[in-house]
Design a protein around this motif. Structure first.
Motif, PDB file in Angstrom:
ATOM      1  N   TYR A 189       0.847  -1.345  -0.037  1.00  0.00           N
ATOM      2  CA  TYR A 189      -0.029  -0.004   0.072  1.00  0.00           C
ATOM      3  C   TYR A 189       1.060   1.150   0.136  1.00  0.00           C
ATOM      4  O   TYR A 189       0.472   2.105  -0.624  1.00  0.00           O
ATOM      5  CB  TYR A 189      -0.867   0.175   1.135  1.00  0.00           C
ATOM      6  CG  TYR A 189      -2.217  -0.899   0.982  1.00  0.00           C
ATOM      7  CD1 TYR A 189      -3.085  -0.565   0.096  1.00  0.00           C
ATOM      8  CD2 TYR A 189      -2.295  -2.095   1.532  1.00  0.00           C
ATOM      9  CE1 TYR A 189      -4.152  -1.452  -0.276  1.00  0.00           C
ATOM     10  CE2 TYR A 189      -3.432  -2.819   1.332  1.00  0.00           C
ATOM     11  CZ  TYR A 189      -4.413  -2.473   0.602  1.00  0.00           C
ATOM     12  OH  TYR A 189      -5.562  -3.394   0.173  1.00  0.00           O
ATOM     13  N   LEU A 205      -7.286   3.494  -0.097  1.00  0.00           N
ATOM     14  CA  LEU A 205      -5.984   2.711   0.032  1.00  0.00           C
ATOM     15  C   LEU A 205      -5.685   2.724   1.421  1.00  0.00           C
ATOM     16  O   LEU A 205      -5.146   1.705   2.071  1.00  0.00           O
ATOM     17  CB  LEU A 205      -4.839   3.269  -0.780  1.00  0.00           C
ATOM     18  CG  LEU A 205      -4.997   3.091  -2.305  1.00  0.00           C
ATOM     19  CD1 LEU A 205      -3.760   4.028  -3.063  1.00  0.00           C
ATOM     20  CD2 LEU A 205      -4.774   1.647  -2.702  1.00  0.00           C
ATOM     21  N   ARG A 209      -5.157  -0.559   4.129  1.00  0.00           N
ATOM     22  CA  ARG A 209      -3.872  -0.704   4.797  1.00  0.00           C
ATOM     23  C   ARG A 209      -3.986  -0.727   6.172  1.00  0.00           C
ATOM     24  O   ARG A 209      -3.399  -1.780   6.814  1.00  0.00           O
ATOM     25  CB  ARG A 209      -2.954   0.400   4.156  1.00  0.00           C
ATOM     26  CG  ARG A 209      -1.408   0.279   4.896  1.00  0.00           C
ATOM     27  CD  ARG A 209      -0.848   1.657   4.763  1.00  0.00           C
ATOM     28  NE  ARG A 209      -1.482   2.583   5.612  1.00  0.00           N
ATOM     29  CZ  ARG A 209      -1.029   3.912   5.747  1.00  0.00           C
ATOM     30  NH1 ARG A 209       0.192   4.418   4.924  1.00  0.00           N
ATOM     31  NH2 ARG A 209      -1.502   4.850   6.345  1.00  0.00           N
ATOM     32  N   ARG A 241      -0.413  -4.938   2.666  1.00  0.00           N
ATOM     33  CA  ARG A 241       0.724  -4.445   3.744  1.00  0.00           C
ATOM     34  C   ARG A 241       1.904  -4.893   3.625  1.00  0.00           C
ATOM     35  O   ARG A 241       2.370  -5.931   3.541  1.00  0.00           O
ATOM     36  CB  ARG A 241       0.167  -4.551   5.160  1.00  0.00           C
ATOM     37  CG  ARG A 241      -1.016  -3.650   5.594  1.00  0.00           C
ATOM     38  CD  ARG A 241      -1.457  -3.690   6.938  1.00  0.00           C
ATOM     39  NE  ARG A 241      -0.582  -3.497   7.884  1.00  0.00           N
ATOM     40  CZ  ARG A 241      -0.736  -3.334   9.182  1.00  0.00           C
ATOM     41  NH1 ARG A 241      -2.104  -3.719   9.484  1.00  0.00           N
ATOM     42  NH2 ARG A 241       0.000  -3.094   9.888  1.00  0.00           N
TER      43      ARG A 241
END
Length: 242
Positions: A189, A205, A209, A241
């Motif tokens: 991310y 996003l 994440r 992640r």
């Protein structure tokens, strides 16, 4: 559950853009496209996958576009939310014609055509094997349907969020303009944010994440790829992640 196909994920959130439903048309909904999507989603449900869908409204109305042209942003966004309800009802109809139970849940009150979004009720629908379509975004202006999809994926504890697009993953540049564009197999991310790759807006996003929701970006027009992805094949680009 099918003995031949074993899902890699129990519960998914499928994010569809409204433009996906247009097919080759310039506006509206192509019955062939929505029929194929309904068949693919039904097959996922038949192998035991709990499917939730967030749909955009860009095939009918783009709130951001009219806001840029001078319309009040809040009014434009509310109109865009109503367009997503229309698309949700179309998906519901296509699924029910295949004999699959489906519920459209709206973030804005529109009780005569669909249910209000209530998280616990949505999870219960999924547990009962019903497909759930989340409409009207987050119910608030200034948020994209990507952000709404991230929020709903987190709320229902989805195992993965799948963003269905017209390209087969995330590229370092626009593959329609640059024939030498390189597709990423995997991104973090942090990389997606720092490189401004246009995967989703930054808010969406960051939400994925921070809540450890993996994202797969795939081409929904490659028939069969959705099933292959959900049964564990590395389709498209994985964002997760670091």
């Amino acid at each position: 559950m099918s003995e031949e196909l074993r899902p890699a994920y129990k519960r998914i959130l499928l994010k569809l853009s409204g433009e996906t439903l247009m097919g080759d048309q310039e506006y509206g909904i192509d019955p062939r496209v929505i029929g194929r999507l309904a068949r693919e989603v039904t097959e996922l449900s038949r192998i035991g996958v709990e499917v939730a869908i967030v749909i955009g409204g860009g095939n009918i109305f783009r709130g951001a576009g009219l806001a840029e042209a001078g319309m009040d942003r809040v009014t434009a966004d509310h109109m865009g939310m109503l367009a997503t309800v229309m698309n949700g009802l179309a998906i519901q109809d296509a699924l029910e014609r295949l004999g699959k139970f489906c519920r459209v849940m709206s973030a804005i009150k529109i009780n005569q055509v669909c249910e209000d979004y209530i998280r616990r009720r949505a999870v219960r629908h999924l547990e009962k094997g019903r497909i759930v379509v989340f409409a009207a975004g987050t119910g608030s202006p200034f948020f994209t349907t990507d952000t709404a999809a991230s929020l709903r994926a987190i709320e229902i504890n989805a195992d993965i969020m799948i963003k269905a697009t017209k390209v087969d993953g995330v590229y370092d540049s626009d593959p329609f303009k640059n024939p030498n564009a390189v597709r990423y197999e995997r991104l973090t991310y942090e990389e997606a944010l720092s490189k401004h790759l246009g995967v989703m807006d930054a808010t969406a996003l960051v939400m994925c994440r921070d809540n450890n929701i993996p994202l797969r970006v795939m081409n929904i027009f490659n028939e069969g790829d959705l099933m292959r992805l959900v049964t564990g094949e590395p389709i498209g680009t994985l964002v997760e992640r670091g």
